[in-house]
Design an enzyme around this catalytic site. Structure first.
Site, PDB file in Angstrom:
ATOM      1  N   CYS A 169       0.865  -1.189   0.000  1.00  0.00           N
ATOM      2  CA  CYS A 169       0.000   0.000   0.000  1.00  0.00           C
ATOM      3  C   CYS A 169       0.896   1.232   0.000  1.00  0.00           C
ATOM      4  O   CYS A 169       2.060   1.145  -0.374  1.00  0.00           O
ATOM      5  CB  CYS A 169      -1.000  -0.029   1.158  1.00  0.00           C
ATOM      6  SG  CYS A 169      -0.309   0.186   2.806  1.00  0.00           S
ATOM      7  N   ARG A 215      -3.557  -0.671   5.432  1.00  0.00           N
ATOM      8  CA  ARG A 215      -4.114  -1.739   4.600  1.00  0.00           C
ATOM      9  C   ARG A 215      -3.192  -2.923   4.417  1.00  0.00           C
ATOM     10  O   ARG A 215      -3.584  -4.069   4.665  1.00  0.00           O
ATOM     11  CB  ARG A 215      -4.526  -1.174   3.231  1.00  0.00           C
ATOM     12  CG  ARG A 215      -5.630  -0.149   3.324  1.00  0.00           C
ATOM     13  CD  ARG A 215      -5.877   0.523   2.012  1.00  0.00           C
ATOM     14  NE  ARG A 215      -4.710   1.332   1.626  1.00  0.00           N
ATOM     15  CZ  ARG A 215      -4.549   1.894   0.439  1.00  0.00           C
ATOM     16  NH1 ARG A 215      -5.460   1.721  -0.506  1.00  0.00           N
ATOM     17  NH2 ARG A 215      -3.492   2.628   0.181  1.00  0.00           N
ATOM     18  N   ASP A 260      -8.545   3.289   1.428  1.00  0.00           N
ATOM     19  CA  ASP A 260      -7.623   3.704   2.481  1.00  0.00           C
ATOM     20  C   ASP A 260      -8.415   4.284   3.647  1.00  0.00           C
ATOM     21  O   ASP A 260      -9.046   5.329   3.509  1.00  0.00           O
ATOM     22  CB  ASP A 260      -6.643   4.740   1.933  1.00  0.00           C
ATOM     23  CG  ASP A 260      -5.493   5.014   2.891  1.00  0.00           C
ATOM     24  OD1 ASP A 260      -5.594   4.643   4.088  1.00  0.00           O
ATOM     25  OD2 ASP A 260      -4.495   5.604   2.445  1.00  0.00           O
TER      26      ASP A 260
END
Length: 170
Positions: free
Chosen positions: A19, A25, A132
């Site tokens: 990420c 994440r 996100d």
């Protein structure tokens, strides 16, 4: 679903989750996938790592909200420390890089044999981004965990079915 790429090293398989900052994440996916891999008895063959394309969180623990969400769900989020994706010069390159969104995938050089989006494997909504949750509230972290759990289970099923580390298979 596109078949998993073959292992670079016979008998071993390395999945890296990517990420932006490696604090929300991808570490959530890392913790969940690592547990799913162990539960399937593949932890002696499959290595799971995670990284971020940016360097501003290197060495830091997971975002406290992501860690709290994982802990509440029974996972151990304590070991994670953010690291930066090394790119094509990585001394230990992964067999499969799974990006959390389109921007992360672009940072990895776009889709390819060894690079794709994590949710390409999502049985419910394939190909979409993992949103996100950094700038939102706790619901975003719970939503991400649900996506990650379902997709990690599908990835383990694919690993068990395809066994890409087994070079003796046709």
């Amino acid at each position: 679903m596109t078949p998993l790429p073959p292992a670079r090293t016979p008998g071993r398989y390395h999945v890296e989750l990517v990420c932006l900052g490696n604090i929300c994440r991808s570490p959530t996916a890392h913790v969940v996938l690592e547990e799913r891999v162990a539960d399937a008895g593949l932890d002696d063959v499959v290595t799971v790592t995670s990284s971020g394309t940016g360097d501003w969180h290197v060495g830091q623990p997971m975002d406290r909200r992501a860690a709290a969400t994982l802990t509440a769900a029974g996972y151990d989020a304590s070991r994670h420390r953010a690291r930066q994706w090394c790119g094509p010069d990585d001394p230990e390159p992964a067999d499969l890089y799974l990006a959390m969104d389109d921007a992360n995938l672009a940072d990895l050089g776009g889709p390819g044999q060894r690079t794709r989006k994590f949710r390409d494997l999502d049985p419910t909504d394939p190909g979409t981004d993992v949103p996100d949750p950094y700038y939102g509230g706790p619901d975003g972290f719970e939503e991400v965990l649900g996506m990650v759990e379902r997709t990690a289970s599908a990835l383990v099923e694919a690993l068990l079915a395809e066994r890409p580390w087994d070079t003796s298979r046709p």
